[in-house]
Design a protein around this motif. Structure first.
Motif, PDB file in Angstrom:
ATOM      1  N   CYS A 139       0.882  -1.015   0.067  1.00 52.11           N
ATOM      2  CA  CYS A 139      -0.117   0.028  -0.132  1.00 52.11           C
ATOM      3  C   CYS A 139       1.002   1.136   0.020  1.00 52.11           C
ATOM      4  CB  CYS A 139      -0.855  -0.097   1.086  1.00 52.11           C
ATOM      5  SG  CYS A 139      -0.121   0.396   2.618  1.00 52.11           S
ATOM      6  N   TRP A 180       2.585   2.682   2.561  1.00 50.33           N
ATOM      7  CA  TRP A 180       2.950   2.954   3.774  1.00 50.33           C
ATOM      8  C   TRP A 180       4.487   2.925   4.157  1.00 50.33           C
ATOM      9  CZ3 TRP A 180       5.251   0.595   8.045  1.00 50.33           C
ATOM     10  CH2 TRP A 180       5.014   1.165   9.197  1.00 50.33           C
ATOM     11  N   HIS A 215      -0.484  -6.075   5.460  1.00 52.76           N
ATOM     12  CA  HIS A 215       0.624  -6.806   4.626  1.00 52.76           C
ATOM     13  C   HIS A 215       2.138  -7.229   5.324  1.00 52.76           C
ATOM     14  CE1 HIS A 215       2.908  -7.813   0.891  1.00 52.76           C
ATOM     15  NE2 HIS A 215       3.976  -7.174   1.257  1.00 52.76           N
TER      16      HIS A 215
END
Ligand SMILES: [Zn+2]
Length: 69
Positions: free
Chosen positions: A13, A15, A40
């Motif tokens: 994602c 991050w 994840h």
């Protein structure tokens, strides 16, 4: 001895976070084993540059150190 700052990145994602522990007593907020956004795992972890974590303060200290030599 202080542990080095670590930069965590989630490939799923996007991050990312740089964690610079203040002491060698690691708290629960100082370590990530999975992405807090999407869960994840594993996260990419790499050692962050100390000067990047310290920012301007690190640069001033470096300048002072050079002026003393
Ligand atoms: Zn993620």
């Amino acid at each position: 001895m202080r542990p080095p700052p670590m930069h965590y990145t989630c490939r799923a994602c996007g991050w990312s976070k740089t964690v610079a522990p203040l002491s060698d007593a690691l708290g629960p907020g100082d370590f990530y084993s999975a992405c807090p956004k999407c869960r994840h795992t594993p996260l990419e972890a790499q050692r962050a540059a100390a000067s990047a974590a310290l920012g301007d303060w690190g640069q001033s200290v470096e300048r002072l150190w050079k002026s003393l030599r």
